[in-house]
Design a protein around this motif. Structure first.
Motif, PDB file in Angstrom:
ATOM      1  N   MET A 239     -16.116 -12.571 -28.168  1.00 56.76           N
ATOM      2  CA  MET A 239     -17.436 -12.933 -27.669  1.00 56.76           C
ATOM      3  C   MET A 239     -17.403 -13.231 -26.176  1.00 56.76           C
ATOM      4  N   VAL A 240     -16.305 -13.809 -25.705  1.00 59.78           N
ATOM      5  CA  VAL A 240     -16.175 -14.128 -24.277  1.00 59.78           C
ATOM      6  C   VAL A 240     -15.724 -12.899 -23.491  1.00 59.78           C
ATOM      7  N   GLU A 241     -14.684 -12.207 -23.998  1.00 58.18           N
ATOM      8  CA  GLU A 241     -14.097 -11.099 -23.242  1.00 58.18           C
ATOM      9  C   GLU A 241     -15.027  -9.888 -23.182  1.00 58.18           C
ATOM     10  N   ARG A 242     -15.610  -9.498 -24.327  1.00 57.27           N
ATOM     11  CA  ARG A 242     -16.410  -8.266 -24.371  1.00 57.27           C
ATOM     12  C   ARG A 242     -17.853  -8.502 -23.932  1.00 57.27           C
ATOM     13  N   PHE A 243     -18.429  -9.646 -24.333  1.00 58.92           N
ATOM     14  CA  PHE A 243     -19.849  -9.867 -24.083  1.00 58.92           C
ATOM     15  C   PHE A 243     -20.119 -10.930 -23.019  1.00 58.92           C
ATOM     16  N   LEU A 293     -14.726  -5.112 -41.118  1.00 61.71           N
ATOM     17  CA  LEU A 293     -14.979  -3.701 -40.822  1.00 61.71           C
ATOM     18  C   LEU A 293     -16.093  -3.557 -39.779  1.00 61.71           C
ATOM     19  N   ALA A 294     -17.110  -4.392 -39.911  1.00 67.31           N
ATOM     20  CA  ALA A 294     -18.215  -4.341 -38.951  1.00 67.31           C
ATOM     21  C   ALA A 294     -17.764  -4.791 -37.567  1.00 67.31           C
ATOM     22  N   TYR A 295     -16.844  -5.771 -37.505  1.00 68.86           N
ATOM     23  CA  TYR A 295     -16.268  -6.149 -36.213  1.00 68.86           C
ATOM     24  C   TYR A 295     -15.635  -4.929 -35.533  1.00 68.86           C
ATOM     25  N   GLY A 296     -14.876  -4.160 -36.309  1.00 67.82           N
ATOM     26  CA  GLY A 296     -14.270  -2.953 -35.759  1.00 67.82           C
ATOM     27  C   GLY A 296     -15.322  -1.978 -35.278  1.00 67.82           C
ATOM     28  N   GLY A 297     -16.460  -1.907 -36.005  1.00 70.73           N
ATOM     29  CA  GLY A 297     -17.540  -1.016 -35.602  1.00 70.73           C
ATOM     30  C   GLY A 297     -18.120  -1.349 -34.245  1.00 70.73           C
ATOM     31  N   ILE A 298     -18.008  -2.609 -33.821  1.00 67.82           N
ATOM     32  CA  ILE A 298     -18.481  -2.997 -32.483  1.00 67.82           C
ATOM     33  C   ILE A 298     -17.734  -2.198 -31.427  1.00 67.82           C
ATOM     34  N   TRP A 303     -21.626  -1.180 -31.002  1.00 66.76           N
ATOM     35  CA  TRP A 303     -22.706  -2.045 -31.465  1.00 66.76           C
ATOM     36  C   TRP A 303     -22.825  -3.261 -30.557  1.00 66.76           C
ATOM     37  N   GLY A 304     -24.024  -3.858 -30.531  1.00 64.16           N
ATOM     38  CA  GLY A 304     -24.344  -4.846 -29.514  1.00 64.16           C
ATOM     39  C   GLY A 304     -24.031  -6.284 -29.868  1.00 64.16           C
TER      40      GLY A 304
END
Length: 410
Positions: A239-243, A293-298, A303-304
């Motif tokens: 959450m900090v690094e990517r967003f 799995l959804a985390y990987g989809g980010i 995904w946003g």
């Protein structure tokens, strides 16, 4: 010398001196330090310590070493009552949290993290033991859910203050760490002065206990520890690094988690009581596999941030169902095995935690999505193990594979 009160006599004490009240106060005191430390951690180490994914992996490896050594609790309780050890460990956690910002270097952060972790893990080991000894089996799931909700409600106040005042009052890491650690110390001081020492009816075995019939519980603990490390270490870091989440934004996410826990944790306790540990754990592990799995989809599909935040909250809620693992053990355990097995289980829970964060920290630098894919596989493995739990576990019926106990001779 502290007054010793047998557990069966504690019901005659005023409500503010009963064992369940002490459990609630301890449940409030611990997250005031630990949750605040966690909420600020990723921003603190990135902004002050200039950490990357590998560094954060090493930090969490160091943090989990005391958990791996939690079996040492068995030695400590030979010389110290469990209730006293819980107080000492909480004081250590509060004091280490209070001075965290005084040591902003890599070495300093790792040292303070080690000290606070000793307090946290020894407290958690003893606290689990006291909960299972002090709470009756027919009420344990509901009360455990209420304890989770109470801890969330107490921490809610701290997080609201951080969200509302971090930017407007230009708070420092030092001020917030000092305040949260200091509050923990104040609550523990009250607990030491106000409560007698409670004596459970079943003396605890004060030696290393590793029983073959608990094998499924041990395996579920190992998988839970491995899987949880990926969430604790990398979900918040993402959450900090990517967003680019700031302190007040990360804390706002924690705030949502707390409100959700206040609402759903007691309901989860009732669900475990009604539907049984097996069904609760199956539901948890299916949900966690989908979330990871959804985390990987980010990363795979770009995904946003809104989905990432929703997944983070769902992830946290599913982990709250882990109380079913506690009550499963309570139902199958010999009463005297609770304290030593809690220590052994904590060590088993942290076997993967000692090496996994550092190892996956290097993988994170290459492919974050593979880290989350591994976590999903761990959740599915746990699902397979949970299906081995009987609908009504008890001594002699620990798994669906257990042979029934021989009928007593007439």
């Amino acid at each position: 010398m502290a007054r010793i009160v047998p557990l069966e006599d504690a019901r005659t004490l005023p409500f503010w001196q009963r064992p369940v009240t002490l459990l609630f106060l301890m449940a409030i005191a611990m997250p005031l330090s630990f949750s605040t430390w966690s909420a600020l951690l990723n921003n603190f180490v990135i902004e002050v310590g200039d950490f990357d994914g590998s560094d954060i992996g090493w930090l969490h490896t160091v943090r989990e070493i005391p958990g791996f050594l939690a079996v040492g609790v068995i030695v400590v309780i030979m010389f110290m009552r469990e209730q006293v050890l819980a107080m000492v460990a909480l004081l250590m956690l509060g004091a280490a949290t209070a001075v965290t910002a005084w040591f902003p270097s890599m070495g300093g952060i790792l040292t303070i993290t080690m000290l606070s972790s000793i307090g946290f893990h020894y407290y958690e080991t003893v606290n689990q033991s006291l909960q299972l000894q002090w709470l009756p089996k027919n009420r344990a799931p509901q009360v455990l859910g209420q304890l989770v909700a109470a801890a969330s409600a107490a921490t809610l106040v701290a997080y609201v203050l951080i969200v509302m005042t971090w930017e407007t009052l230009d708070l420092s890491y030092n001020f917030v760490y000092l305040a949260s650690g200091g509050l923990t110390i104040i609550i523990v001081a009250y607990c030491i002065l106000a409560f007698p020492q409670f004596e459970a009816p079943n003396p605890q075995v004060k030696k290393f206990v590793l029983r073959r019939r608990y094998w499924l519980y041990y395996l579920l603990q190992f998988m839970a520890g491995a899987r949880r490390q990926i969430f604790v270490v990398f979900a918040g870091f993402m959450m900090v690094e990517r967003f680019g989440f700031d302190v007040h934004e990360v804390t706002a996410l924690y705030l949502i988690n707390l409100i959700a826990n206040m609402i759903f944790a007691p309901l989860m306790g009732h669900a475990v009581h009604r539907f049984g540990e097996r069904n609760a754990l199956v539901f948890e592990y299916i949900g966690l596999a989908a979330v990871f799995l959804a985390y990987g989809g980010i990363y795979w599909f770009g995904w946003g941030v809104v989905l990432a935040a929703v997944l983070y909250v769902l992830d946290h809620l599913f982990f709250a169902l882990a109380l079913a693992l506690k009550t499963y053990f309570q139902k199958i355990a010999d009463p005297g095995d609770i304290a030593p097995t809690a220590a052994v289980a904590f060590t088993i829970n942290h076997i993967a935690a000692v090496f996994l964060p550092a190892l996956l920290g290097y993988l994170w630098l290459q492919s974050p999505q593979l880290v989350f894919l591994m976590a999903s596989g761990m959740a599915l493995t746990s699902l397979g193990l949970a299906l081995l739990i009987p609908r009504h576990p008890e001594p002699g019926r620990e798994t669906i594979l257990s042979r029934p106990l021989p009928a007593p001779a007439e």
